[in-house]
Structure formats: structure tokens, C-alpha cells
Design a protein around this motif. Structure first.
Motif, short mmCIF file in Angstrom:
data_model
loop_
_atom_site.label_atom_id
_atom_site.label_comp_id
_atom_site.label_asym_id
_atom_site.label_seq_id
_atom_site.Cartn_x
_atom_site.Cartn_y
_atom_site.Cartn_z
N LEU A 49 0.96 -1.15 -0.10
CA LEU A 49 0.12 -0.08 0.06
C LEU A 49 0.91 1.41 0.06
CD1 LEU A 49 -2.71 -1.36 2.42
CD2 LEU A 49 -3.01 -1.04 0.07
N CYS A 50 1.92 1.31 1.03
CA CYS A 50 2.74 2.46 1.01
C CYS A 50 4.15 1.60 1.26
CB CYS A 50 2.27 3.41 1.90
SG CYS A 50 3.83 4.37 2.46
N GLN A 51 5.17 2.01 0.48
CA GLN A 51 6.20 1.22 0.53
C GLN A 51 7.04 1.53 2.08
OE1 GLN A 51 8.89 1.64 -2.74
NE2 GLN A 51 10.53 0.09 -1.76
N LYS A 52 6.86 2.69 2.21
CA LYS A 52 7.42 3.38 3.54
C LYS A 52 6.99 2.58 4.97
CE LYS A 52 9.87 7.61 1.86
NZ LYS A 52 9.37 7.68 0.60
N HIS A 53 5.58 2.62 4.86
CA HIS A 53 4.91 2.26 5.78
C HIS A 53 5.09 0.70 6.04
CE1 HIS A 53 2.47 5.88 6.97
NE2 HIS A 53 2.16 5.15 7.84
N GLN A 54 5.17 -0.01 4.80
CA GLN A 54 5.20 -1.63 4.67
C GLN A 54 6.82 -1.83 5.40
OE1 GLN A 54 2.93 -3.74 4.16
NE2 GLN A 54 1.87 -2.97 2.13
N GLU A 142 9.90 11.67 9.29
CA GLU A 142 9.54 12.59 8.16
C GLU A 142 8.50 12.21 7.21
OE1 GLU A 142 13.54 13.00 6.33
OE2 GLU A 142 14.43 13.69 7.96
N HIS A 143 8.57 10.95 6.85
CA HIS A 143 7.42 10.72 6.14
C HIS A 143 5.86 10.95 6.59
CE1 HIS A 143 5.12 8.06 3.32
NE2 HIS A 143 4.65 7.36 4.34
N THR A 144 5.60 10.35 7.86
CA THR A 144 4.31 10.86 8.34
C THR A 144 4.37 12.20 8.53
OG1 THR A 144 5.40 10.52 10.58
CG2 THR A 144 4.29 8.46 9.55
N ARG A 146 5.25 14.44 6.91
CA ARG A 146 4.98 15.33 5.45
C ARG A 146 3.41 15.05 5.30
NH1 ARG A 146 10.14 14.00 3.90
NH2 ARG A 146 9.35 11.69 3.11
N ILE A 147 2.99 13.74 5.33
CA ILE A 147 1.64 13.24 5.26
C ILE A 147 0.65 14.45 5.94
CG2 ILE A 147 -0.14 11.57 5.39
CD1 ILE A 147 2.22 9.51 5.26
N LYS A 148 0.82 14.46 7.30
CA LYS A 148 0.03 15.11 8.10
C LYS A 148 0.00 16.72 7.44
CE LYS A 148 0.57 13.91 12.45
NZ LYS A 148 1.61 14.08 13.83
N GLY A 290 2.32 6.85 -2.14
CA GLY A 290 1.38 5.79 -1.45
C GLY A 290 0.19 6.54 -0.64
N HIS A 291 0.17 7.87 -0.33
CA HIS A 291 -0.95 8.60 0.42
C HIS A 291 -1.79 9.56 -0.44
CE1 HIS A 291 0.48 6.69 4.18
NE2 HIS A 291 1.58 6.91 3.65
N GLY A 292 -1.75 9.58 -1.60
CA GLY A 292 -2.24 10.69 -2.52
C GLY A 292 -3.69 10.33 -3.15
#
Ligand SMILES: [Zn+2]
Length: 389
Positions: A49-54, A142-144, A146-148, A290-292
Motif C-alpha cells: 500500500l505504501c512502501q515506507k509504511h510497509q 519525516e514521511h508521517t 509530511r503526510i500530516k 502511497g498517500h495521495g
């Protein structure tokens, strides 16, 4: 069975950014989840689903299996890191074995010459795992973040959208596959694919209320690259969007960030020349990889379900892109269908190629190392309105 494509906290952020006039709490939002939709399991071996989260989930699983006391859920983990309840260095003191293994999703070369996402196993020393774990934790944080920030930026933009500004959110949907109601075996071998490219355009009306138009761009071209996107923008902006929303002065493009489709030299060229090309200025904003998936996901899904149903009920025959375009515009929905033929897209693509725009290596650099500054420094003079996150 259906699976949510993100965790509930992120989906709540996305909901707030898309439905800013609906005020509900996070608890109510969670309670209203239809029960047939399963929650995301980040450690999934057959979908990414999202490579960074996985990858963070896979790493936490390995670190825990090696003896460390750590939450398995990446979101819980990062929340506790941010609250200073735990830290990556201390966690690693729980790992006693000298040799440890961990798994990560990676794009690898396959036997048929194509590259695919696969889970790859790594055998490393304890120190190497510690170094990797600390690096991954920083990048994931940083990934989380940026999503926020992206959801907040989109929400703020919608609230304060200036007059004559338009937010254009778009994404490629999965191709539509033509089938007929009385399908015979041979039809399987003649199935046509059709490109569907949903677009949602938000604007404020004279009373200052946020409204939107939904479009589905339909094409027989299956390229899905910057040439297609540029052709769609030309076709969409000229004349359809201007007809619907008068006096457009500025367009805020928001897309996901695959480099093959939107985040590439072709798109940068279009944005830098937007004023000359369309007499409208523009900025281009990218959602975290992965979050768009936003309203376009729902729009594409709705269009496909409606078309499938119409075919199965024998209300129409959809054998090519022109047919879905004609059916779409004759059906009673608020979605506007636009057709962009492959010949036009081929022309646009070759125009872009003839411009021979030079690549800048740091476009990849951004993706791998999350170094927004280097990109902005490289592009800010040429393309002041590109926003990287
Ligand atoms: Zn993610």
C-alpha cells in the motif's frame, strides 16, 4: 472483502481535508467505518500500500523477533518516538544476537526483464541492523510528518481559496476493461483497455462557498506519462474548465508523485511555461508517495462501477474509449466525460520530446533521501511555483 488503503488516523486527516464542512470527531469517524471494510494490515505479503509504511512494519517485526521491546504498528511506534516514550537507540539494546535478518519491499529485476516489487531478505550484523533501524526511524518520522502537513496544506488551501483560483486534483484510475454482457470465450482475447483519468476541480462561487466539478478524461492511449498528462491538461483547460469556471487566474495542481506520470521534467516544463501556454499561472503540489489517493480514487471507482453495471444490464455496449465517453455523457450523472484521442496525445508527446528538456538528477534524490531543500534549490529559479514536500 475490501481493505482500507491507509490507517484510520491518516484517513481521518484526508476526510477532514476533503470534507471540511463536515464536523465529526475521530472516534465517530472510526465508528462509522462500514464493517465490510477491513482495517489496513501494513505487513502484507501480497500488496504494497505504501512502501515506507510497509517497510517500517517489516523492520519492527524483525527487531521485535530479535528480542527488542517495540510496538509492531508503525503509527503507534512513531507516536511513541515523538512523545519520547521510546527511542531507536535504546530499543536496539534489546537485540542480543550478533547476526540478524530483516525483510524489506524492494523493486527487483525479474526473469522476464521487468522490475517488480518483491520482499527481499537481508542478513546483517547487530550493528548494521541498529544503524539501519535508526536511519529508517528518522526517515519514517519525516514521511508521517509530511503526510500530516500535506493534508493540512490542502485543507487550508480549500478554506482560504482566493477568488478565481482553482484546485485541480487528478490521478490515473485503473484502466477500464471492455467486456460485453453476453461475453463469449473469444471476447477474453479481444479485451480492450481504456485509460480513465479522473479530475476534481474545486473553486469558490460568488458567495464564497467551495464547489467542485468532476471530470473523467477517457482515452485509447495507454501511455500514462507526462505526454498524456499534458495532453489532458490542454484538453481539460481548453476549453472545458474555462467554460465551467469563468475567470480562472491560477491553478493549484495536486497529484500523487510517480515520476513516470507527474513528477518529471515534462511536467516541470509545463508548469514553468503554464502562463504562456494557457494564460493562467499554476503551481504543482505533490502528495507523499502511497498517500495521495483522494477524491479521484472514488470518482474513478464510481465511473467504472456505473459503466460495468450499464454493460451488464445491456443498456449499452462499451468496446472502446469513444463508447465509454459517449455513454458517460448520456448517463444522468454530474460527472463530465472528456475524450482525448491517442493521435493528439502522440503529437503532444513528440512535441515534449522535441523540447529535449534536460534531466536533473536530484528529482530522484528527493525521493530517496527526502531532501526537499536540494530540489528547491535546484529548481527555485526556474520553477518558483513547484512545491515539494
Ligand atoms: Zn506511508
Amino acid at each position: 472483502m475490501r481493505v482500507l488503503n491507509d490507517n484510520l488516523r491518516n484517513l481521518f486527516g484526508k476526510f477532514q481535508c476533503e470534507q471540511s464542512d463536515v464536523k465529526i470527531s475521530f472516534t465517530t469517524f472510526c465508528r462509522m467505518r462500514p464493517k465490510e471494510f477491513n482495517l489496513t494490515q501494513y505487513i502484507s505479503r501480497n500488496r504494497c500500500l505504501c512502501q515506507k509504511h510497509q517497510n517500517m512494519a517489516l523492520l519492527l517485526k524483525s527487531v521485535k523477533a530479535a528480542g527488542a521491546n517495540v510496538p509492531l504498528n508503525p503509527e503507534d511506534f512513531i507516536k511513541r518516538v515523538q512523545n519520547n516514550d521510546i527511542n531507536a537507540n535504546e530499543i536496539m539494546t534489546g537485540v542480543k544476537d550478533d547476526k540478524v535478518s530483516y525483510e524489506q519491499w524492494k523493486r527487483v529485476d525479474c526473469e522476464d526483464g521487468k522490475k517488480r516489487m518483491k520482499i527481499v531478505q537481508h542478513q546483517v550484523s547487530r550493528d548494521e541492523l541498529a544503524a539501519f533501524f535508526i536511519k529508517q526511524t528518522c526517515e519514517f518520522q519525516e514521511h508521517t510528518q509530511r503526510i500530516k502537513e500535506q493534508y493540512k496544506a490542502m485543507s487550508d488551501l480549500k478554506h482560504g481559496l482566493p477568488p478565481n483560483h482553482v484546485i485541480v486534483q487528478m490521478d490515473f484510475a485503473e484502466n477500464f476493461t471492455c467486456v460485453s454482457a453476453d461475453e463469449v470465450q473469444s471476447a477474453y482475447w479481444n479485451q480492450n483497455s481504456i485509460t480513465l483519468h479522473p479530475v476534481v476541480a474545486y473553486y469558490k462561487n460568488d458567495e464564497g462557498t467551495l464547489n467542485h466539478y468532476s471530470y473523467i478524461i477517457v482515452s485509447d492511449d495507454l501511455g500514462h506519462n507526462s505526454g498524456s498528462v499534458f495532453a489532458f491538461i490542454q484538453k481539460l483547460l481548453l476549453p472545458q474548465m474555462r467554460e465551467d469556471i469563468p475567470n480562472i487566474k491560477h491553478i493549484h495542481h495536486w497529484t500523487v508523485s510517480p515520476s513516470s506520470q507527474y513528477r518529471n521534467k515534462g511536467t516541470f516544463q509545463v508548469v514553468s511555461d503554464h502562463m504562456n501556454l494557457f494564460a493562467v499561472s499554476a503551481s504543482w503540489n505533490y502528495f507523499e508517495s502511497g498517500h495521495g489517493k483522494g477524491p479521484c480514487d472514488g470518482l474513478g471507482g464510481t465511473a467504472k462501477r456505473m459503466a460495468d453495471l450499464a454493460v451488464r444490464q445491456n443498456k449499452c455496449k462499451i468496446q472502446d474509449a469513444k463508447a465509454i465517453f459517449e455513454w458517460g455523457n448520456s448517463s444522468q450523472t454530474s460527472i463530465k466525460y472528456l475524450f482525448v484521442g491517442s493521435e493528439f496525445i502522440t503529437e503532444v508527446r513528440s512535441d515534449l520530446e522535441q523540447k529535449n528538456i534536460k534531466s536533473v538528477s536530484s528529482v530522484r534524490h528527493h525521493e530517496n533521501q527526502s531532501s526537499e531543500c536540494s530540489i528547491n534549490e535546484n529548481y527555485i529559479v526556474l520553477l518558483p511555483r513547484l512545491s515539494f514536500w
